[in-house]
Design an enzyme around this catalytic site. Structure first.
Site, PDB file in Angstrom:
ATOM      1  N   ASP A  33       0.863  -1.192   0.000  1.00 24.43           N
ATOM      2  CA  ASP A  33       0.000   0.000   0.000  1.00 24.43           C
ATOM      3  C   ASP A  33       0.896   1.237   0.000  1.00 24.43           C
ATOM      4  O   ASP A  33       2.122   1.120   0.103  1.00 24.43           O
ATOM      5  CB  ASP A  33      -0.938  -0.007   1.233  1.00 24.43           C
ATOM      6  CG  ASP A  33      -2.252   0.728   0.961  1.00 24.43           C
ATOM      7  OD1 ASP A  33      -2.191   1.902   0.532  1.00 24.43           O
ATOM      8  OD2 ASP A  33      -3.325   0.139   1.155  1.00 24.43           O
ATOM      9  N   TYR A 154     -13.644   6.041 -13.748  1.00 26.21           N
ATOM     10  CA  TYR A 154     -13.717   4.887 -12.836  1.00 26.21           C
ATOM     11  C   TYR A 154     -14.383   3.668 -13.493  1.00 26.21           C
ATOM     12  O   TYR A 154     -13.771   2.588 -13.548  1.00 26.21           O
ATOM     13  CB  TYR A 154     -14.425   5.279 -11.528  1.00 26.21           C
ATOM     14  CG  TYR A 154     -14.501   4.152 -10.518  1.00 26.21           C
ATOM     15  CD1 TYR A 154     -13.371   3.734  -9.816  1.00 26.21           C
ATOM     16  CD2 TYR A 154     -15.708   3.494 -10.267  1.00 26.21           C
ATOM     17  CE1 TYR A 154     -13.438   2.692  -8.893  1.00 26.21           C
ATOM     18  CE2 TYR A 154     -15.782   2.457  -9.342  1.00 26.21           C
ATOM     19  CZ  TYR A 154     -14.642   2.058  -8.658  1.00 26.21           C
ATOM     20  OH  TYR A 154     -14.717   1.023  -7.756  1.00 26.21           O
ATOM     21  N   LYS A 158     -12.609  -0.088 -14.536  1.00 21.16           N
ATOM     22  CA  LYS A 158     -13.078  -1.403 -14.083  1.00 21.16           C
ATOM     23  C   LYS A 158     -13.553  -2.263 -15.253  1.00 21.16           C
ATOM     24  O   LYS A 158     -13.394  -3.486 -15.240  1.00 21.16           O
ATOM     25  CB  LYS A 158     -14.181  -1.230 -13.031  1.00 21.16           C
ATOM     26  CG  LYS A 158     -13.710  -0.529 -11.761  1.00 21.16           C
ATOM     27  CD  LYS A 158     -12.617  -1.315 -11.027  1.00 21.16           C
ATOM     28  CE  LYS A 158     -12.293  -0.719  -9.675  1.00 21.16           C
ATOM     29  NZ  LYS A 158     -11.273  -1.488  -8.934  1.00 21.16           N
TER      30      LYS A 158
HETATM   31  P1  NAD Z   1     -10.248   1.906   0.428  1.00 21.01           P
HETATM   32  O1  NAD Z   1     -10.103   3.332   0.038  1.00 21.01           O
HETATM   33  O2  NAD Z   1     -10.722   1.585   1.798  1.00 21.01           O
HETATM   34  O3  NAD Z   1      -8.893   1.106   0.175  1.00 21.01           O
HETATM   35  C1  NAD Z   1      -8.141   1.265  -0.988  1.00 21.01           C
HETATM   36  C2  NAD Z   1      -6.674   1.107  -0.642  1.00 21.01           C
HETATM   37  O4  NAD Z   1      -5.926   1.237  -1.863  1.00 21.01           O
HETATM   38  C3  NAD Z   1      -6.147   2.174   0.339  1.00 21.01           C
HETATM   39  O5  NAD Z   1      -5.453   1.577   1.426  1.00 21.01           O
HETATM   40  C4  NAD Z   1      -5.242   3.003  -0.519  1.00 21.01           C
HETATM   41  O6  NAD Z   1      -4.134   3.593   0.178  1.00 21.01           O
HETATM   42  C5  NAD Z   1      -4.773   1.998  -1.562  1.00 21.01           C
HETATM   43  N1  NAD Z   1      -4.241   2.705  -2.726  1.00 21.01           N
HETATM   44  C6  NAD Z   1      -4.842   3.722  -3.387  1.00 21.01           C
HETATM   45  N2  NAD Z   1      -4.022   4.220  -4.333  1.00 21.01           N
HETATM   46  C7  NAD Z   1      -2.873   3.503  -4.250  1.00 21.01           C
HETATM   47  C8  NAD Z   1      -1.649   3.559  -4.943  1.00 21.01           C
HETATM   48  N3  NAD Z   1      -1.404   4.492  -5.885  1.00 21.01           N
HETATM   49  N4  NAD Z   1      -0.677   2.667  -4.620  1.00 21.01           N
HETATM   50  C9  NAD Z   1      -0.895   1.743  -3.639  1.00 21.01           C
HETATM   51  N5  NAD Z   1      -2.039   1.651  -2.943  1.00 21.01           N
HETATM   52  C10 NAD Z   1      -3.014   2.527  -3.245  1.00 21.01           C
HETATM   53  O7  NAD Z   1     -11.253   1.308  -0.662  1.00 21.01           O
HETATM   54  P2  NAD Z   1     -11.997  -0.112  -0.778  1.00 21.01           P
HETATM   55  O8  NAD Z   1     -13.440   0.178  -0.771  1.00 21.01           O
HETATM   56  O9  NAD Z   1     -11.411  -1.112   0.145  1.00 21.01           O
HETATM   57  O10 NAD Z   1     -11.611  -0.478  -2.283  1.00 21.01           O
HETATM   58  C11 NAD Z   1     -10.846  -1.630  -2.618  1.00 21.01           C
HETATM   59  C12 NAD Z   1     -11.141  -1.978  -4.057  1.00 21.01           C
HETATM   60  O11 NAD Z   1     -12.527  -2.288  -4.182  1.00 21.01           O
HETATM   61  C13 NAD Z   1     -10.879  -0.846  -5.046  1.00 21.01           C
HETATM   62  O12 NAD Z   1     -10.281  -1.369  -6.207  1.00 21.01           O
HETATM   63  C14 NAD Z   1     -12.276  -0.328  -5.360  1.00 21.01           C
HETATM   64  O13 NAD Z   1     -12.343   0.271  -6.633  1.00 21.01           O
HETATM   65  C15 NAD Z   1     -13.064  -1.596  -5.289  1.00 21.01           C
HETATM   66  N6  NAD Z   1     -14.496  -1.407  -5.073  1.00 21.01           N
HETATM   67  C16 NAD Z   1     -14.958  -0.817  -3.950  1.00 21.01           C
HETATM   68  C17 NAD Z   1     -16.326  -0.654  -3.778  1.00 21.01           C
HETATM   69  C18 NAD Z   1     -16.900   0.010  -2.560  1.00 21.01           C
HETATM   70  O14 NAD Z   1     -18.126   0.222  -2.544  1.00 21.01           O
HETATM   71  N7  NAD Z   1     -16.124   0.342  -1.538  1.00 21.01           N
HETATM   72  C19 NAD Z   1     -17.210  -1.112  -4.751  1.00 21.01           C
HETATM   73  C20 NAD Z   1     -16.715  -1.746  -5.889  1.00 21.01           C
HETATM   74  C21 NAD Z   1     -15.341  -1.894  -6.039  1.00 21.01           C
END
Ligand code: NAD
Length: 266
Positions: A33, A154, A158
């Site tokens: 991360d 976004y 995806k």
């Molecule tokens: P989150 O923001 O809680 O966690 C995302 C993590 O990715 C963070 O710890 C962040 O520091 C890390 N990150 C971001 N940019 C980075 C970079 N340049 N280098 C290294 N690490 C990086 O979000 P989440 O909800 O846990 O999302 C996780 C995945 O799930 C993502 O790919 C998101 O698109 C996907 N997603 C989330 C949801 C939702 O509703 N939360 C829905 C569909 C898909």
């Protein structure tokens, strides 16, 4: 024997939950991360990805059993295509030789039900062509037109990621090497990414209009983490190239009952 996993986005949300459950089960996890991780690296840049892969390989001694790519951002900015698409595909490709050394290698990535939403086909194609500069320039153009158009980055990131998984999963490098590669597409997960949106009734209503979840509504990160863990565990021997909509029924609500007619005779 414990398996060794690399988990991106391990400091928050779905990635943190996945890393925690794996660790509780006695597996070895190397978290990646921006900060608060075993490997601190910026997956938005080619150098960051190469550095992350090199450090993971160094820490594991060169053999990795599972890679789970969760890191992602949802902002309507160009960087979103770099983190969500190239930050996953380039890292997985760089870790492929280390996966191939495992006796039971597996990989899974986090896509989104947003892959079903409107997107920029030009941006999707640039990403699938592996042309990050072109993708960034298209995304910058979209972002400059304001959030109403910039939000397309976004879902495009995806859509491209889900298509990459399907393409790659059946190649000699993945299926041919005995490595299942799949994606999980969540609905609305309760994590820091969605906290602001879900804070107000208006924000939640807007989210629910776009992401209908008739089964149990907004989901905890565990609902995604447990599926990622199954996909990358020993029990998964034949599931490959799938984008699994683990989304409270959002996909079935939006796409309806027929996603199989692609090859039907008229
Ligand atoms: P989150 O923001 O809680 O966690 C995302 C993590 O990715 C963070 O710890 C962040 O520091 C890390 N990150 C971001 N940019 C980075 C970079 N340049 N280098 C290294 N690490 C990086 O979000 P989440 O909800 O846990 O999302 C996780 C995945 O799930 C993502 O790919 C998101 O698109 C996907 N997603 C989330 C949801 C939702 O509703 N939360 C829905 C569909 C898909």
């Amino acid at each position: 024997m414990a398996r060794t996993y690399a988990v991106t986005g391990s400091a928050s949300g779905i990635g943190a939950t996945t890393a925690r459950i794996l660790t509780e089960r006695g597996e070895r996890v190397i978290g990646i991360d921006l900060k608060n991780a075993d490997v601190e690296a910026d997956l938005s840049t080619a150098e960051g990805r190469a550095d992350a892969a090199a450090r993971v390989i160094e820490l594991t001694g060169g053999t990795i059993d599972g890679v789970i790519a969760c890191a992602g951002i949802s902002a309507p900015i160009p960087k979103t295509i770099s983190v969500n698409y190239f930050g996953v595909t380039e890292l997985l490709t760089a870790l492929l030789p280390a996966l191939a050394k495992s006796e039971a290698p597996r990989a899974a990535v986090v896509s989104s039900m947003a892959s079903l939403q409107s997107n920029s086909s030009e941006l999707v194609e640039a990403a699938l062509d592996g042309d990050e500069q072109k993708a960034l320039s298209i995304a910058a153009d979209l972002a400059e037109q304001g959030p109403q158009v910039g939000y397309l980055v976004y879902p495009s990131s995806k859509r491209a990621l889900s298509r990459w998984v399907r393409r790659q999963s059946v190649t000699p490098e993945w299926a041919g090497a005995g490595i299942p590669l799949n994606a999980v597409a969540p609905g609305t997960v309760i994590t820091p990414m969605t906290a602001d949106l879900l804070r107000t009734p208006e924000g939640a209503a807007m989210v629910d209009k776009n992401v209908p979840m008739p089964l149990n509504s907004h989901q905890p990160p565990e609902s995604i983490a447990n599926l990622l863990i199954w996909l990358t565990g020993m029990e998964n021997t034949h599931l490959a190239g799938q984008v699994i909509y683990d989304d409270g029924g959002a996909d079935a609500s939006l796409r309806g009952d027929d996603i199989w007619s692609w090859n039907d005779k008229a």
